[in-house]
Design a protein around this motif. Sequence first.
Motif, PDB file in Angstrom:
ATOM      1  N   GLU A  90     -20.865 -18.522   4.274  1.00  0.00           N
ATOM      2  CA  GLU A  90     -20.565 -18.991   2.940  1.00  0.00           C
ATOM      3  C   GLU A  90     -19.193 -18.403   2.342  1.00  0.00           C
ATOM      4  O   GLU A  90     -18.945 -17.402   2.125  1.00  0.00           O
ATOM      5  N   PRO A  91     -18.345 -19.471   2.164  1.00  0.00           N
ATOM      6  CA  PRO A  91     -16.913 -19.053   1.691  1.00  0.00           C
ATOM      7  C   PRO A  91     -16.931 -18.270   0.270  1.00  0.00           C
ATOM      8  O   PRO A  91     -17.882 -18.846  -0.490  1.00  0.00           O
ATOM      9  N   GLN A  92     -16.076 -17.319  -0.123  1.00  0.00           N
ATOM     10  CA  GLN A  92     -16.070 -16.796  -1.388  1.00  0.00           C
ATOM     11  C   GLN A  92     -15.016 -17.569  -2.229  1.00  0.00           C
ATOM     12  O   GLN A  92     -13.831 -17.892  -1.721  1.00  0.00           O
ATOM     13  N   THR A  93     -15.248 -17.748  -3.608  1.00  0.00           N
ATOM     14  CA  THR A  93     -14.163 -18.401  -4.392  1.00  0.00           C
ATOM     15  C   THR A  93     -13.160 -17.664  -4.526  1.00  0.00           C
ATOM     16  O   THR A  93     -13.325 -16.437  -5.248  1.00  0.00           O
ATOM     17  N   THR A  94     -11.777 -17.903  -4.267  1.00  0.00           N
ATOM     18  CA  THR A  94     -10.503 -17.002  -4.594  1.00  0.00           C
ATOM     19  C   THR A  94     -10.244 -17.387  -6.153  1.00  0.00           C
ATOM     20  O   THR A  94     -10.603 -18.563  -6.532  1.00  0.00           O
ATOM     21  N   PRO A  95      -9.424 -16.442  -6.604  1.00  0.00           N
ATOM     22  CA  PRO A  95      -8.969 -16.763  -8.001  1.00  0.00           C
ATOM     23  C   PRO A  95      -8.127 -18.170  -7.874  1.00  0.00           C
ATOM     24  O   PRO A  95      -8.085 -18.767  -9.086  1.00  0.00           O
ATOM     25  N   GLU A  96      -7.382 -18.449  -6.837  1.00  0.00           N
ATOM     26  CA  GLU A  96      -6.717 -19.724  -6.901  1.00  0.00           C
ATOM     27  C   GLU A  96      -7.590 -20.997  -6.829  1.00  0.00           C
ATOM     28  O   GLU A  96      -7.298 -21.876  -7.442  1.00  0.00           O
ATOM     29  N   GLN A  97      -8.645 -20.887  -6.079  1.00  0.00           N
ATOM     30  CA  GLN A  97      -9.793 -21.936  -6.065  1.00  0.00           C
ATOM     31  C   GLN A  97     -10.151 -21.927  -7.269  1.00  0.00           C
ATOM     32  O   GLN A  97     -10.543 -23.001  -7.763  1.00  0.00           O
ATOM     33  N   GLN A  98     -10.569 -21.010  -7.976  1.00  0.00           N
ATOM     34  CA  GLN A  98     -11.246 -21.050  -9.339  1.00  0.00           C
ATOM     35  C   GLN A  98     -10.371 -21.682 -10.605  1.00  0.00           C
ATOM     36  O   GLN A  98     -10.795 -22.658 -11.243  1.00  0.00           O
ATOM     37  N   ALA A  99      -8.982 -21.433 -10.265  1.00  0.00           N
ATOM     38  CA  ALA A  99      -8.082 -22.080 -11.215  1.00  0.00           C
ATOM     39  C   ALA A  99      -8.066 -23.630 -10.921  1.00  0.00           C
ATOM     40  O   ALA A  99      -7.958 -24.432 -11.618  1.00  0.00           O
ATOM     41  N   ALA A 100      -8.025 -23.929  -9.455  1.00  0.00           N
ATOM     42  CA  ALA A 100      -7.931 -25.495  -9.117  1.00  0.00           C
ATOM     43  C   ALA A 100      -9.293 -25.851  -9.589  1.00  0.00           C
ATOM     44  O   ALA A 100      -9.282 -27.253 -10.167  1.00  0.00           O
ATOM     45  N   LEU A 101     -10.625 -25.384  -9.536  1.00  0.00           N
ATOM     46  CA  LEU A 101     -11.916 -25.943  -9.889  1.00  0.00           C
ATOM     47  C   LEU A 101     -11.797 -25.934 -11.107  1.00  0.00           C
ATOM     48  O   LEU A 101     -12.260 -27.113 -11.749  1.00  0.00           O
ATOM     49  N   ASN A 102     -11.270 -25.003 -12.219  1.00  0.00           N
ATOM     50  CA  ASN A 102     -11.171 -25.371 -13.614  1.00  0.00           C
ATOM     51  C   ASN A 102     -10.439 -26.707 -13.922  1.00  0.00           C
ATOM     52  O   ASN A 102     -10.938 -27.405 -14.804  1.00  0.00           O
ATOM     53  N   ARG A 103      -9.246 -26.971 -13.503  1.00  0.00           N
ATOM     54  CA  ARG A 103      -8.567 -27.903 -13.766  1.00  0.00           C
ATOM     55  C   ARG A 103      -9.130 -29.419 -13.350  1.00  0.00           C
ATOM     56  O   ARG A 103      -9.131 -30.107 -14.082  1.00  0.00           O
ATOM     57  N   LEU A 104      -9.869 -29.109 -12.189  1.00  0.00           N
ATOM     58  CA  LEU A 104     -10.577 -30.365 -11.789  1.00  0.00           C
ATOM     59  C   LEU A 104     -11.604 -30.770 -12.893  1.00  0.00           C
ATOM     60  O   LEU A 104     -11.803 -31.912 -13.183  1.00  0.00           O
ATOM     61  N   GLU A 105     -12.362 -29.677 -13.094  1.00  0.00           N
ATOM     62  CA  GLU A 105     -13.593 -29.868 -14.138  1.00  0.00           C
ATOM     63  C   GLU A 105     -12.727 -30.599 -15.400  1.00  0.00           C
ATOM     64  O   GLU A 105     -13.720 -31.433 -15.802  1.00  0.00           O
ATOM     65  N   THR A 106     -12.070 -30.081 -15.903  1.00  0.00           N
ATOM     66  CA  THR A 106     -11.172 -30.688 -17.169  1.00  0.00           C
ATOM     67  C   THR A 106     -10.937 -31.879 -16.999  1.00  0.00           C
ATOM     68  O   THR A 106     -11.230 -32.985 -17.763  1.00  0.00           O
ATOM     69  N   LEU A 107     -10.154 -32.376 -15.799  1.00  0.00           N
ATOM     70  CA  LEU A 107      -9.603 -33.748 -15.715  1.00  0.00           C
ATOM     71  C   LEU A 107     -10.732 -34.578 -15.433  1.00  0.00           C
ATOM     72  O   LEU A 107     -10.787 -36.014 -15.915  1.00  0.00           O
ATOM     73  N   LEU A 108     -12.122 -34.233 -14.897  1.00  0.00           N
ATOM     74  CA  LEU A 108     -13.079 -35.269 -14.491  1.00  0.00           C
ATOM     75  C   LEU A 108     -13.739 -35.309 -15.963  1.00  0.00           C
ATOM     76  O   LEU A 108     -14.162 -36.474 -16.018  1.00  0.00           O
ATOM     77  N   ALA A 109     -13.884 -34.151 -16.712  1.00  0.00           N
ATOM     78  CA  ALA A 109     -14.439 -34.533 -17.892  1.00  0.00           C
ATOM     79  C   ALA A 109     -13.612 -35.408 -18.796  1.00  0.00           C
ATOM     80  O   ALA A 109     -14.274 -36.374 -19.494  1.00  0.00           O
ATOM     81  N   LEU A 110     -12.220 -35.233 -18.841  1.00  0.00           N
ATOM     82  CA  LEU A 110     -11.373 -36.084 -19.564  1.00  0.00           C
ATOM     83  C   LEU A 110     -11.340 -37.769 -19.234  1.00  0.00           C
ATOM     84  O   LEU A 110     -11.659 -38.668 -19.982  1.00  0.00           O
ATOM     85  N   VAL A 111     -11.584 -37.906 -17.646  1.00  0.00           N
ATOM     86  CA  VAL A 111     -11.658 -39.335 -17.324  1.00  0.00           C
ATOM     87  C   VAL A 111     -13.138 -39.712 -17.448  1.00  0.00           C
ATOM     88  O   VAL A 111     -13.386 -40.978 -18.067  1.00  0.00           O
ATOM     89  N   GLU A 112     -13.981 -39.100 -17.343  1.00  0.00           N
ATOM     90  CA  GLU A 112     -15.665 -39.570 -17.751  1.00  0.00           C
ATOM     91  C   GLU A 112     -15.753 -39.549 -19.196  1.00  0.00           C
ATOM     92  O   GLU A 112     -16.352 -40.603 -19.563  1.00  0.00           O
ATOM     93  N   GLY A 113     -15.221 -38.760 -20.003  1.00  0.00           N
ATOM     94  CA  GLY A 113     -15.275 -38.563 -21.492  1.00  0.00           C
ATOM     95  C   GLY A 113     -14.657 -40.124 -21.956  1.00  0.00           C
ATOM     96  O   GLY A 113     -15.102 -40.755 -22.932  1.00  0.00           O
ATOM     97  N   TRP A 114     -13.587 -40.484 -21.729  1.00  0.00           N
ATOM     98  CA  TRP A 114     -12.587 -41.519 -21.982  1.00  0.00           C
ATOM     99  C   TRP A 114     -13.362 -42.882 -21.377  1.00  0.00           C
ATOM    100  O   TRP A 114     -13.691 -43.747 -22.361  1.00  0.00           O
TER     101      TRP A 114
END
Length: 441
Positions: A292-316
């Motif tokens: 099982e891969p471990q989440t790196t800080p860079e991945q966590q940052a990308a994941l946070n950006r993705l979750e925010t953008l997905l939320a903005l798309v779905e919320g709109w």
Amino acid sequence: MSNLPFGFGPPDPDKPGDDGPSEGGPQSGADAFNQLGQMLSQLGQMLSQAGSSSGPVNYDLAKQIALQKLSGSGGGKIGFASSGDADSAVRDAGHLAELWLDAATILPAGASVTAAWSPRDWVQKTLPTWQRLCDPVAQQVSGAWVEALPAEAKQAAGPLLSMVGQMGGMAFGSQLGNALAQLASEVLTSTEVGLPLGPEGTSALLPANVEKFTEGLELPSSEVLVFLAAREAAHQRLFSHVPWLRQRLLGTVEEFAHGIKVDTSALEQLAGQVDPSNPASIEEALSSGLLEPQTTPEQQAALNRLETLLALVEGWVDVVVAEAVGDRLPGADALRETLRRRRATGGPAEQTFATLVGLELRPRRMRAASALWKLVGDQHGVDKRDGLWSHPDLMPSAEDLDDPMEFSERLGKPGELDDMDPMAELERTEPEEKPEDDSKE
């Protein structure tokens, strides 16, 4: 990460496959022979496809397996049209939804085609995008096996490494095909997972899946179909007329996948669990979680950006569809809440995607994003609300979702946005976001 990337996902114990024994007793002789026949058929496909793909995933095999599993699925019959023609019903629902959306947003219609897809159509139409999303994951995971080998072993293996790569591609392709078949039997529209998976300019609904979804809602199928058509059309307006959005979403998923790192030290422990004479031990070892891969800080940052953008798309989409539908559909509020929960809690589609790519596509903050878009629209109007999509720098951040009132007040202060023509800005940024090759054609 809580989910294994595809190729390493254990089976879901709550969802036995078609090959499992039926509940209530042991398999009959006929069931056993049928299962054996299916296993041999799939093995034959894998062997025949061994040399057909040089990449990390054998997509020809994935497509064959997915289509075979979906061979009995049809297009469904929706009661929206008196003739029962699903194609006509979907087109009518899409046309009506577009008319209602025109009054709720400044973004024009984004789909030139409204189609009824069968699950098999969904697999074929979305496979090119899946290839883009899955390749980085497969490359990282399959490369870990070779990197872990000592130099002497690599030299001794020689051409065998190529064979190992082909076998890995078949293994990935097999699981991808099974996962896509499951996903295709559940999704309601082409954009349900929040990503533009289908061809540009195509708005698509899956009537057979919509019919199953409608069964437990106690609502007219026509209302459900129009509501889902409105959500699909709203997504397409964003993906078609916000030039940076498609690339930003898919690129962030790719960035996450490229960052996957496998602990190669676990390979030695894994090897001790494998009995070469027992193929089942290989599958058990791979699904044990050691890789099982471990989440790196860079991945966590990308994941946070993705979750925010997905939320903005779905919320709109949530807000715009609610305003467009208004009181026209009596069951709209119930449908809205049902789909909110389906997206926010992660239904079967999101779980399957997590197995494929290694991350969950849950817009966890969709309700906060909906509240923000609703507040901005009420206080500043539809033009300014939708004008924020003209450039990524204007978009609300994760911090803005925590304090939508402050964001709305900031928009009310004198600034560039007050004098900006949203549609002109969208048209201006479109050529900037296109690949350079497009300008040469």
